[in-house]
Design a protein around this motif. Structure first.
Motif, PDB file in Angstrom:
ATOM      1  N   LEU A 128      36.880  34.879  42.594  1.00 19.97           N
ATOM      2  CA  LEU A 128      37.777  34.996  43.754  1.00 19.97           C
ATOM      3  C   LEU A 128      37.043  35.558  44.971  1.00 19.97           C
ATOM      4  O   LEU A 128      37.280  35.152  46.111  1.00 19.97           O
ATOM      5  N   GLU A 142      43.319  23.299  56.705  1.00 16.28           N
ATOM      6  CA  GLU A 142      42.523  23.565  55.502  1.00 16.28           C
ATOM      7  C   GLU A 142      41.060  23.173  55.679  1.00 16.28           C
ATOM      8  O   GLU A 142      40.162  23.793  55.119  1.00 16.28           O
ATOM      9  N   SER A 160      39.696  26.506  53.754  1.00 17.55           N
ATOM     10  CA  SER A 160      40.346  26.415  52.440  1.00 17.55           C
ATOM     11  C   SER A 160      39.549  27.138  51.352  1.00 17.55           C
ATOM     12  O   SER A 160      40.078  27.441  50.278  1.00 17.55           O
ATOM     13  N   PHE A 163      40.091  32.589  49.683  1.00 18.52           N
ATOM     14  CA  PHE A 163      41.118  32.689  48.660  1.00 18.52           C
ATOM     15  C   PHE A 163      42.323  33.489  49.165  1.00 18.52           C
ATOM     16  O   PHE A 163      42.176  34.474  49.894  1.00 18.52           O
ATOM     17  N   LYS A 164      43.539  33.050  48.748  1.00 16.20           N
ATOM     18  CA  LYS A 164      44.778  33.740  49.108  1.00 16.20           C
ATOM     19  C   LYS A 164      45.399  34.288  47.827  1.00 16.20           C
ATOM     20  O   LYS A 164      45.347  33.648  46.769  1.00 16.20           O
ATOM     21  N   LYS A 165      46.014  35.448  47.885  1.00 12.47           N
ATOM     22  CA  LYS A 165      46.532  36.122  46.686  1.00 12.47           C
ATOM     23  C   LYS A 165      47.562  35.276  45.941  1.00 12.47           C
ATOM     24  O   LYS A 165      47.659  35.335  44.713  1.00 12.47           O
ATOM     25  N   GLU A 166      48.339  34.480  46.723  1.00 10.71           N
ATOM     26  CA  GLU A 166      49.373  33.671  46.067  1.00 10.71           C
ATOM     27  C   GLU A 166      48.782  32.557  45.187  1.00 10.71           C
ATOM     28  O   GLU A 166      49.498  31.927  44.392  1.00 10.71           O
ATOM     29  N   ASP A 167      47.459  32.326  45.336  1.00 11.37           N
ATOM     30  CA  ASP A 167      46.812  31.287  44.512  1.00 11.37           C
ATOM     31  C   ASP A 167      46.234  31.851  43.202  1.00 11.37           C
ATOM     32  O   ASP A 167      45.551  31.134  42.452  1.00 11.37           O
ATOM     33  N   ILE A 168      46.472  33.121  42.870  1.00 13.15           N
ATOM     34  CA  ILE A 168      45.927  33.745  41.650  1.00 13.15           C
ATOM     35  C   ILE A 168      46.348  33.007  40.374  1.00 13.15           C
ATOM     36  O   ILE A 168      45.505  32.732  39.502  1.00 13.15           O
ATOM     37  N   LYS A 170      47.036  29.891  39.828  1.00 12.54           N
ATOM     38  CA  LYS A 170      46.271  28.637  39.695  1.00 12.54           C
ATOM     39  C   LYS A 170      44.850  28.925  39.242  1.00 12.54           C
ATOM     40  O   LYS A 170      44.294  28.239  38.379  1.00 12.54           O
ATOM     41  N   ARG A 171      44.238  29.969  39.818  1.00  5.04           N
ATOM     42  CA  ARG A 171      42.849  30.286  39.493  1.00  5.04           C
ATOM     43  C   ARG A 171      42.737  30.786  38.044  1.00  5.04           C
ATOM     44  O   ARG A 171      41.758  30.491  37.354  1.00  5.04           O
ATOM     45  N   GLU A 189      47.514  37.802  35.047  1.00  5.56           N
ATOM     46  CA  GLU A 189      48.150  37.512  36.348  1.00  5.56           C
ATOM     47  C   GLU A 189      48.684  38.791  36.987  1.00  5.56           C
ATOM     48  O   GLU A 189      48.433  39.072  38.167  1.00  5.56           O
TER      49      GLU A 189
END
Length: 681
Positions: A128, A142, A160, A163-168, A170-171, A189
């Motif tokens: 991340l 993006e 793009s 990294f954004k926290k809301e994408d955790i 998915k990662r 998570e």
């Protein structure tokens, strides 16, 4: 030294005018732009009226303002933002993650060991923080390229990749092994959400600096015209590229990059032109308005207003030239007309516009509109003390501005598609600012001690303190003053004199009789005459004294000098004839000066009319069985006698006007006594 002081005292009025001339010229020159003046006048869409124009020197062609604005918009849209990367946040997040997992991990709940879970979490964390975790959402696409500043190094990445926290979630899913349980996924998570902290922030200062740098690097030029190259031919229409090239040449002429020699010649030129303008003003006042010319306060007032208009316009042009029409130039002729007369107002307005031609852009258009608006101001604004008149006139002035600008736009552009409606808003603002004339007039009256029709209207109110006092102490004199005011006002209207001024002067001309009211016949309520017990000379001094007392009372009550002039001059240097004759019967050697009013004689049409109306109205009370013939005869006798005594020599009134005044007075007196023409038997 004594002779020099005497000369200075004798010529102090002239010396003051010279000083005013010099200081005004200096101040105006200080405000004028200090650059070369382009000697050609041209308008977009109009033919070139001069001979073929060749470049006098090499110069660059300036880009149009719209083109530069478009370039700025492109730079701002494509500007690459800078982000700061904080490397210390990664270690802190790893430490926090380990500590949290030590607290919450229970081996029996998960198939995976604690060590494996820690390794997996740390791996995701490093992944991340590879390009960084951003602290918010920014309005970038993006695929927008951004600069990531890591210490002294700058990387170029795509937005793009941050990294954004809301994408955790998915990662985590992407990095989990296939056999990982949902419980482990949920644990990672929640843990990562608590321990991952943003480490990438937008560097606003660096981003804005980069934008500013690119904007400053915009080239304002788009080509070069070599010396000797033909710019435009005679008769060719000034439009498109030709118009822009001519504007570029004009800007070069007006450039501040001048040598000291050029600068001094420029100042000499300005000095001559501004001096000519002020010299014309002095000559006009000296020849046609000597009363204003010899009054330093009035001359100062006129020069102050000229400077004020030039100063306001210069300030507005320096701030933003498109607001130049918001400056209410028409307030100048409006105020001067209120204090002086229309001719002075228009003449000063024209001279002021000539000076402003050096300051404003598109000087021909500006001067044309202001000349027309000034003429409309003079022609439409009458009786300023009536508020409705000012509103109507301001509406007409605004309409003239709008029509004139619309006509110029059609001539220059040939269409109305590109017309800026906000320009009409500026004219409306100018009209609203012109309404400020009323409070400004009041302010000027207090500062310069001048009198306008607005103040005269207030003074004509018979319920004012001083006139109330006159009606209580000397009711006969008050009634006489009202009659004189009506007679004088009618005569003034007939010959075009200032009716409002003369009415006020008539109302106050006898206020000195309040001191000893019963010594004047109109205030005696019975047959007792106090003069029977006095010497004729004493009686004459009491009668003459009402002029001096009137001036004292007027000054005590702050009446304007223009009104006091009527008190001072309404008897001129005439004799108190009744007591003079009575004294002569007792003593042959009579000094007529003992029975003569101190004067001065009337020195304006208005004061002359008051003298006639006052004498005629007072004498009419002594007529027994008045008839039309008697009234006509005694009006002729009284006014002709005043003319023979030279009472009207300084009043600038013609024989024709005196005859007209006689007719008005005869008609009014016949109406007062309800007389008709006598028919033969």
């Amino acid at each position: 030294m004594k002779n020099l002081f005497a000369l200075f005292t004798k010529k102090q009025s002239l010396i003051y005018k010279v000083f005013l001339f010099v200081i005004s010229t200096f101040l105006i020159i200080y405000l004028l732009p200090k650059g070369g003046q382009f000697k050609y006048n041209f308008q977009k869409g109009k033919p070139w009226q001069y001979e073929n124009l060749y470049a006098p020197f090499s110069f660059t062609i300036k880009k149009e303002a719209e083109a530069i604005e478009k370039e700025k918009e492109i730079i701002l849209a494509n500007a690459i933002p800078y982000f700061d990367y904080d490397a210390t946040v990664l270690k802190q997040s790893e430490s926090d993650f380990k500590g949290l997992l030590d607290e919450v991990f229970v081996d029996s709940l998960y198939k995976t060991s604690k060590e494996s879970a820690v390794r997996l979490g740390l791996s995701i964390t490093k992944n991340l923080y590879k390009n960084g975790v951003i602290d918010g959402v920014y309005p970038y696409s993006e695929d927008k390229i951004v600069y990531l500043k890591k210490g002294n190094e700058i990387e170029e990445i795509v937005y793009s990749q941050l990294f954004k926290k809301e994408d955790i979630p998915k990662r985590i899913i992407a990095n989990l092994p296939e056999n990982a349980s949902e419980k482990l996924q949920d644990l990672l998570e929640k843990s990562l959400f608590r321990t991952i902290k943003p480490n990438v922030t937008l560097n606003t200062k660096l981003t804005e600096a980069a934008k500013e740098s690119e904007i400053k690097a915009i080239n304002p030029n788009r080509g070069i015209i070599e010396k000797g190259g033909r710019i435009i031919a005679k008769g060719e229409v000034v439009e498109g590229d030709k118009f822009q090239i001519l504007n570029s040449l004009k800007l070069e002429y007006q450039s501040q990059v001048w040598s000291a020699s050029n600068y001094y010649w420029l100042l000499i030129g300005y000095s001559l032109l501004v001096s000519l303008v002020f010299l014309m003003l002095f000559l006009f006042l000296k020849k046609y308005r000597p009363d204003i010319f010899h009054n330093n306060t009035k001359v100062t007032f006129i020069f102050f207003n000229i400077f004020l208009m030039v100063f306001l316009t210069t300030i507005v042009v320096k701030l933003d030239a498109k607001y130049v029409y918001v400056v209410p130039i028409c307030i100048l002729p409006l105020i001067l007309k209120a204090f002086f007369d229309p001719r002075v107002g228009l003449f000063v307005h024209v001279l002021t516009i000539l000076l402003l031609g050096f300051v404003v852009p598109n000087s021909f258009e500006y001067m044309f509109l202001q000349f027309i608006a000034g003429i409309v101001t003079i022609l439409t604004v009458s009786e300023l003390y009536k508020r409705a008149n000012l509103f109507i006139s301001v509406g007409q002035i605004t309409l003239v501005y709008i029509i004139g600008y619309f006509a110029f736009f059609l001539i220059q552009e040939g269409n109305i598609q590109s017309m800026e409606l906000e320009r009409f808003g500026y004219f409306i603002l100018c009209g609203l600012a012109t309404l400020f004339a009323h409070p400004l007039i009041y302010f000027y009256e207090k500062i310069f001690g001048l009198v306008s029709d607005v103040s005269l209207l207030e003074l004509s109110d018979t319920n004012s303190k001083l006139l109330k006092e006159l009606s209580n102490k000397a009711p006969g004199t008050f009634h006489h003053s009202l009659n004189v005011a009506n007679l004088a006002e009618a005569a003034a209207n007939e010959i075009g004199a200032n009716a409002m001024l003369i009415r006020v002067g008539a109302l106050y001309h006898d206020i000195g009789k309040m001191h000893n009211p019963t010594y004047f016949t109109e205030n005696q309520v019975n047959s007792i005459n106090l003069h029977n017990d006095l010497d004729p000379k004493e009686s004459a001094q009491i009668i003459i004294g009402h002029v001096i007392k009137g001036i004292e009372i007027a000054r005590k009550n702050n009446l304007p000098d223009r009104v006091i002039d009527f008190i001072r001059t309404h008897h001129g240097t005439s004799l108190v004839y009744y007591f003079y004759k009575k004294e002569k019967e007792l003593n042959e050697n009579v000094n007529s000066d003992d029975f003569r009013y101190p004067g001065p004689v009337p020195f304006s049409k208005e004061t002359a009319i008051l003298m006639m109306a006052d004498s005629v109205e007072a004498a009419s009370k002594s007529l027994k069985e008045p008839t039309s013939t008697k009234i006509d005869a005694f009006v002729e006798k009284i006014i002709d006698g005043q003319m023979e005594q030279g009472q009207f020599l300084n009043s600038n009134i013609t024989f024709k006007e005196i005859e007209t005044i006689k007719k008005v007075l005869k008609k009014k007196l016949n109406n007062i006594y309800h007389l008709r023409v006598e028919y033969p038997e």
